[in-house]
Motif scaffolding. Structure first.
Motif, PDB file in Angstrom:
ATOM      1  N   UNK A 147      74.537 -10.652  -9.281  1.00 24.63           N
ATOM      2  CA  UNK A 147      72.771 -10.828 -10.898  1.00 24.63           C
ATOM      3  C   UNK A 147      71.889 -11.363 -10.274  1.00 24.63           C
ATOM      4  N   UNK A 148      72.004 -12.863  -9.868  1.00 26.47           N
ATOM      5  CA  UNK A 148      70.895 -13.755  -9.816  1.00 26.47           C
ATOM      6  C   UNK A 148      70.383 -13.663  -8.151  1.00 26.47           C
ATOM      7  N   UNK A 149      71.491 -12.546  -6.892  1.00 24.56           N
ATOM      8  CA  UNK A 149      70.758 -12.232  -6.150  1.00 24.56           C
ATOM      9  C   UNK A 149      69.561 -11.268  -6.235  1.00 24.56           C
ATOM     10  N   UNK A 150      70.486  -9.616  -6.966  1.00 21.86           N
ATOM     11  CA  UNK A 150      69.616  -8.795  -7.453  1.00 21.86           C
ATOM     12  C   UNK A 150      68.731  -8.981  -7.404  1.00 21.86           C
ATOM     13  N   UNK A 151      68.201 -10.222  -7.976  1.00 18.57           N
ATOM     14  CA  UNK A 151      67.113 -10.347  -9.636  1.00 18.57           C
ATOM     15  C   UNK A 151      66.186 -10.857  -8.728  1.00 18.57           C
ATOM     16  N   UNK A 152      66.434 -12.053  -7.718  1.00 20.28           N
ATOM     17  CA  UNK A 152      65.391 -13.275  -6.653  1.00 20.28           C
ATOM     18  C   UNK A 152      65.637 -12.070  -5.568  1.00 20.28           C
ATOM     19  N   UNK A 153      65.991 -11.122  -5.309  1.00 17.46           N
ATOM     20  CA  UNK A 153      65.358 -10.483  -4.024  1.00 17.46           C
ATOM     21  C   UNK A 153      64.633  -9.311  -4.413  1.00 17.46           C
ATOM     22  N   UNK A 154      64.340  -8.584  -5.911  1.00 17.97           N
ATOM     23  CA  UNK A 154      64.038  -7.578  -6.400  1.00 17.97           C
ATOM     24  C   UNK A 154      62.772  -7.917  -6.398  1.00 17.97           C
ATOM     25  N   UNK A 155      62.208  -9.482  -6.576  1.00 16.76           N
ATOM     26  CA  UNK A 155      60.887 -10.317  -6.114  1.00 16.76           C
ATOM     27  C   UNK A 155      59.998 -10.739  -5.353  1.00 16.76           C
ATOM     28  N   UNK A 156      61.674 -10.607  -4.239  1.00 12.71           N
ATOM     29  CA  UNK A 156      60.871 -10.605  -2.524  1.00 12.71           C
ATOM     30  C   UNK A 156      61.256 -11.912  -2.389  1.00 12.71           C
ATOM     31  N   UNK A 157      61.837 -12.963  -2.944  1.00 10.54           N
ATOM     32  CA  UNK A 157      61.800 -14.065  -2.112  1.00 10.54           C
ATOM     33  C   UNK A 157      63.969 -13.914  -1.287  1.00 10.54           C
ATOM     34  N   UNK A 158      63.772 -14.723  -0.699  1.00 12.35           N
ATOM     35  CA  UNK A 158      64.756 -14.686   0.236  1.00 12.35           C
ATOM     36  C   UNK A 158      65.693 -15.732  -0.506  1.00 12.35           C
ATOM     37  N   UNK A 213      65.223  -8.616   1.381  1.00 13.28           N
ATOM     38  CA  UNK A 213      65.044  -7.114   0.921  1.00 13.28           C
ATOM     39  C   UNK A 213      66.631  -6.818   0.468  1.00 13.28           C
ATOM     40  N   UNK A 214      66.466  -5.059   0.915  1.00 14.47           N
ATOM     41  CA  UNK A 214      67.677  -4.442  -0.349  1.00 14.47           C
ATOM     42  C   UNK A 214      68.547  -4.609   0.958  1.00 14.47           C
TER      43      UNK A 214
END
Length: 485
Positions: free
Chosen positions: A320-331, A349-350
């Motif tokens: 969940x944490x990875x999906x949230x921050x990756x969706x915002x463009x973070x690494x 990225x995806x």
């Protein structure tokens, strides 16, 4: 669902004795016919010879065509896309007849991981090499009807399945059910034994290797609306305090060489009779390091919709944490605090999200005899500007020491408590319950000491569970620091 059509190759040089053995029925038929013939000859009784004739002729007729090849068996998963916890699992266990004789009886059995609950199973016709009579195909299709939903807690593959199979054809045992838990779960091995020649010959067991089924963790809803403590990149969705191109207004200033014309504030410029531009703050990305404490496991996993163990909470919260921050463009990068010290490099990225899900499938709890801090946090593995989210049950003192060392090193650390709230105390009589209560008190004292040393500890609760903690960490990161002379 229909399994793939597999061409069945017939053996060029038959070996009748390879892998085939006589059954007790053949032994009884030969013994009875022999005894009757011997008795009829010795006693001179024709009636005994007449009684032996059907057994002898029937056995000879059944053995006129002997099998020359063993049956084939293979497993084919039918799920096209990624499978998530609670999703439907479909597969087929196929049996092929490459021989020149029909299989009178096919007994098929397969093992399945307990986390793949198979609720429906039934035979369906696969493919054939030639034209067979429709009656034979219909009889094979209806040999075992589809099985309805099974009672909770049991799987329909716990029993054998029986059918018949004509020559040069294949039959599929179609399986359907649900995936109850994340991980890599085996589907199989599957074994088959067949009988032919009227049940007088039986093959040895043919067993196929299991097929792995990947089940991704279910992503719990998570949303952190607070800004990152310190953004490290040059592009992203977080507003920094550094002037630059972005969407956050920082004020109005006098026009300077290099400013873009679209930034001119004409209202202020006309009023002041001098060009002024709107100053903005740059949008920057951040690096989030999710650290998984795998030194200990507690609780019992009940699968999707049931009780969650420490590893269940850790893996689902990480996704969940990875999906949230990756969706915002973070690494986002992942680290394991354990003897394996596995790591996943930071990326965005995806593709990184899919890599995170694959990486999480191999998470296992394993105790380490030594302190894994230096092995996990090697040189240049952890950026000074990264936000470190530590998912830990705080069952090992080394976990608390690791959090304290990260905080003393100036890292932005957030500890997420993954211990189940419904962890049942031991049921043994005597001092077990007292020891459990003392352990609980000792753990609460340890959490209080971590908070006193500046380590925020919060229990994972899904959406918004880290907002207050991230707000405090961001405020501390932007506060002015007093330096001694």
């Amino acid at each position: 669902m229909t399994g793939p059509t597999v061409p069945l190759q017939r053996s060029a040089e038959p070996e009748p004795a390879a892998g085939w053995a006589p059954t007790w029925a053949l032994g009884r038929a030969v013994l009875l016919a022999g005894l009757l013939l011997v008795a009829g000859v010795l006693l001179g009784r024709v009636d005994l010879i007449v009684l032996a004739a059907p057994f002898a002729l029937g056995t000879a007729y059944a053995l006129r065509r002997r099998p020359s090849a063993l049956p084939q068996v293979w497993i084919t998963p039918a799920n096209d896309g990624p499978l998530v916890e609670g999703g439907e699992v479909t597969a087929a266990v196929s049996v092929g007849n490459p021989d020149t004789v029909d299989y009178d009886l096919v007994v098929l059995r397969s093992r399945v991981s307990p986390w793949l609950r198979i609720e429906r199973a039934g035979f369906g016709r696969g493919g054939s090499d030639g034209d067979e009579p429709a009656a034979a195909a219909t009889a094979a299709d209806t040999a075992v009807p589809a099985v309805g939903p099974v009672r909770a807690g049991r799987s329909v593959v716990d029993r054998p399945f029986v059918t018949s199979l004509p020559t040069a054809e294949a039959v599929d045992l179609e399986l359907a059910g649900r995936a109850l838990r994340w991980g890599r779960h085996p589907l199989g091995p599957a074994g088959v034994r067949v009988a032919t020649a009227g049940g007088l010959l039986v093959s040895r067991a043919v067993i196929t290797e299991p097929v792995g089924v990947r089940v991704y963790p279910r992503t719990e809803p998570f949303e952190a609306v607070e800004a990152m403590p310190r953004a490290a990149g040059l592009v992203g969705a977080h507003h920094s305090r550094r002037p630059g191109e972005g969407g956050e207004l920082a004020g109005v200033r006098i026009f300077a060489p290099g400013d873009r014309l679209r930034r001119i504030d004409w209202r202020v410029s006309l009023r002041a009779r001098q060009l002024h531009v709107a100053a903005t703050l740059s949008d920057r990305d951040a690096e989030v390091v999710v650290l998984l404490d795998v030194l200990a496991e507690a609780g019992r996993s009940g699968g999707v919709g049931g009780a969650a163990s420490v590893l269940d909470t850790t893996v689902r919260a990480t996704a969940a944490i990875a999906e949230h921050y990756l969706h915002r463009g973070d690494r986002v990068s992942l680290l394991e605090y354990g003897p394996g010290a596995r790591r996943l490099r930071p990326a965005a990225g995806r593709r990184q999200y899919l890599t995170v899900l694959e990486w999480l499938l191999d998470v296992r709890a394993d105790s380490a005899p030594h302190e894994p801090y230096d092995q996990v946090f090697g040189p240049q593995l952890l950026s000074s500007d990264a936000l470190v989210v530590v998912l830990t049950p705080l069952l090992d003192e080394r976990s608390a020491q690791m959090l304290a060392r990260l905080t003393r090193a100036g890292r932005f650390v957030v500890a997420v408590d993954t211990l189940p709230t419904d962890l049942a105390p031991p049921k043994d009589r005597g001092w077990a319950e007292v020891a459990y209560r003392l352990w609980r008190l000792d753990r609460e004292i340890m959490i209080g000491q971590l908070r006193e040393h500046g380590v925020p500890v919060v229990r994972w609760a899904g959406a918004g569970s880290l907002d207050q903690v991230l707000r405090d960490v961001a405020r501390l990161a932007t506060a002015p620091r007093v330096g001694g002379r």
